[in-house]
Design an enzyme around this catalytic site. Structure first.
Site, short mmCIF file in Angstrom:
data_model
loop_
_atom_site.label_atom_id
_atom_site.label_comp_id
_atom_site.label_asym_id
_atom_site.label_seq_id
_atom_site.Cartn_x
_atom_site.Cartn_y
_atom_site.Cartn_z
N GLU A 29 -31.03 8.31 -3.03
CA GLU A 29 -29.95 9.28 -2.82
C GLU A 29 -29.98 9.91 -1.43
O GLU A 29 -29.42 10.99 -1.20
CB GLU A 29 -30.01 10.36 -3.90
CG GLU A 29 -29.89 9.82 -5.31
CD GLU A 29 -30.03 10.90 -6.37
OE1 GLU A 29 -29.13 11.75 -6.46
OE2 GLU A 29 -31.05 10.90 -7.09
N SER A 157 -27.36 10.48 -9.58
CA SER A 157 -26.14 10.03 -8.90
C SER A 157 -25.60 8.71 -9.42
O SER A 157 -24.97 7.95 -8.70
CB SER A 157 -26.36 9.92 -7.38
OG SER A 157 -26.65 11.18 -6.83
N TYR A 223 -18.68 10.29 -5.04
CA TYR A 223 -18.89 10.60 -3.64
C TYR A 223 -17.88 10.03 -2.67
O TYR A 223 -17.86 10.41 -1.50
CB TYR A 223 -20.30 10.14 -3.22
CG TYR A 223 -21.38 10.79 -4.03
CD1 TYR A 223 -21.61 12.16 -3.94
CD2 TYR A 223 -22.16 10.06 -4.92
CE1 TYR A 223 -22.60 12.77 -4.70
CE2 TYR A 223 -23.16 10.66 -5.68
CZ TYR A 223 -23.36 12.02 -5.56
OH TYR A 223 -24.34 12.62 -6.31
N ARG A 261 -27.72 22.04 -12.67
CA ARG A 261 -26.51 21.57 -13.36
C ARG A 261 -26.92 20.78 -14.58
O ARG A 261 -27.92 20.05 -14.56
CB ARG A 261 -25.70 20.67 -12.41
CG ARG A 261 -24.24 20.51 -12.78
CD ARG A 261 -23.57 19.47 -11.90
NE ARG A 261 -23.95 18.13 -12.29
CZ ARG A 261 -24.39 17.19 -11.46
NH1 ARG A 261 -24.55 17.44 -10.17
NH2 ARG A 261 -24.70 15.99 -11.92
N ASP A 263 -25.38 18.05 -17.43
CA ASP A 263 -24.27 17.14 -17.73
C ASP A 263 -24.16 16.93 -19.23
O ASP A 263 -25.18 16.74 -19.91
CB ASP A 263 -24.49 15.80 -17.03
CG ASP A 263 -24.49 15.95 -15.51
OD1 ASP A 263 -23.91 16.93 -15.01
OD2 ASP A 263 -25.07 15.08 -14.83
N GLU A 277 -28.27 15.07 -19.20
CA GLU A 277 -29.39 15.32 -18.31
C GLU A 277 -29.23 16.64 -17.61
O GLU A 277 -28.13 17.20 -17.52
CB GLU A 277 -29.55 14.20 -17.27
CG GLU A 277 -28.35 14.05 -16.34
CD GLU A 277 -28.54 12.90 -15.36
OE1 GLU A 277 -29.15 13.14 -14.30
OE2 GLU A 277 -28.09 11.78 -15.67
N ASN A 279 -30.05 18.57 -13.86
CA ASN A 279 -30.27 18.27 -12.44
C ASN A 279 -30.79 19.53 -11.76
O ASN A 279 -30.16 20.58 -11.83
CB ASN A 279 -28.96 17.84 -11.78
CG ASN A 279 -28.36 16.62 -12.44
OD1 ASN A 279 -28.67 15.51 -12.07
ND2 ASN A 279 -27.50 16.83 -13.43
N GLY A 283 -25.90 18.01 -6.06
CA GLY A 283 -25.21 17.81 -4.79
C GLY A 283 -24.50 19.06 -4.29
O GLY A 283 -24.05 19.91 -5.05
#
Length: 313
Positions: A29, A157, A223, A261, A263, A277, A279, A283
């Site tokens: 990443e 990602s 992205y 974060r 998800d 998951e 994070n 990002g």
């Protein structure tokens, strides 16, 4: 219930001292991390913080040995920047840093272990199987029931992730996933809405429902594409309260802290929520989700970066 956004605790940028914005590194990443890092660097400098870019952990270690920095804004995505290695190093050296500590970083980075924690507490997550060398992957897919997701357990990602709709696709999905370090995870695919909830301190930000132009929210949609829709808040009423409660519980139960974060998938037929998951260094690019959610409650990007850094003091 989530708590209201507290007022800023620090108003003088000099209180932060010299700040290393750690970005880049050598994970899969890297490019996203560099993009995030440049944005964070610009935001902190715009508010008068003495922030400086550092690419990768070896360079940071050299700088810290020379006592060049007072704290670290970690925006390394993946690899040793997000799996507890960096956090252990900084903790040992007594250097304050953003984000989760060793345990939270390590657990969140490992999707299998974080699922084990959530399941032990009765938190919902899709059924899964851990794939080890020599396992019959086709039998695993039959056991879970197609469609399934195959992915590396320690990447982010959407790197190395495949949607498997038919038995003939299993081998290619496994072949892609094994290119990356760590164990493999095969997971029941939840068909429905993809949502995410940003966490700032002990506050769950409004959820975001992600609507990609294509079939799913892959690396390109995250992205590159400009036609992905982000609906915030993603849910309403009781459902919005529930997803915020669930995300905060998942984050804290995995030992995570600071910011991050979570998800979540929402089953299209039943409406049930499933944790995917957590994070711990999400990002901070123009497409990223935590800044979008923060803006919904009146926190612009530069203030968001300040608030994240503020948690290190």
């Amino acid at each position: 219930m989530t708590h209201p956004i507290p007022p800023l605790r620090i108003t003088d940028p000099a209180a932060f001292g010299r700040v290393a914005v750690l970005m880049g590194g050598n994970s899969s990443e890297r490019e996203v991390s560099l993009d995030s890092g440049r944005n964070v660097l610009e935001a902190l400098r715009s508010r008068g913080v003495a922030a400086h870019a550092v690419d990768g952990i070896p360079n940071l270690l050299r700088e810290l040995q020379g006592k060049e920095f007072d704290r670290v804004f970690n925006i390394l995505h993946g690899g040793d920047g997000e799996n507890g290695v960096l956090q252990g190093l900084l903790q040992t050296m007594g250097v304050p840093y953003t984000g989760s500590g060793v345990l939270g970083s390590a657990l969140a980075m490992d999707k299998i272990r974080s699922k084990q924690v959530w399941l032990s507490l009765g938190l919902p997550t899709p059924r899964y199987l851990r794939l080890q060398k020599g396992n019959d992957v086709h039998a695993a897919a039959r056991e879970l029931g197609l469609p399934v997701i195959v992915k590396p357990s320690c990447e982010g990602s959407s790197v190395g992730v495949s949607r498997v709709l038919a038995d003939a696709d299993v081998d290619a999905a496994v072949e892609l996933a094994i290119r990356y370090p760590g164990e493999l995870l095969m997971e029941q695919m939840i068909v429905g809405d993809e949502l995410t909830v940003g966490i700032l301190g002990n506050v769950a930000l409004p959820s975001i429902r992600i609507v990609p132009k294509g079939q799913w929210y892959d690396y390109h949609a995250k992205y590159v594409a400009e036609d992905t829709q982000y609906l915030c808040p993603g849910l309403s009423g009781v459902e919005e309260e529930e997803i915020q409660r669930l995300a905060l519980a998942a984050f804290e139960s995995a030992g995570c802290s600071g910011w991050g974060r979570v998800d979540v998938m929402r089953d299209r037929d039943s409406g049930d929520l499933y944790l995917l998951e957590a994070n711990t260094a999400p990002g901070m690019t123009s497409h990223s989700l935590v800044p979008k959610a923060a803006r919904q409650v009146g926190i612009e990007f530069d203030e968001l970066c300040w608030r994240i850094l503020e948690m290190t003091v």
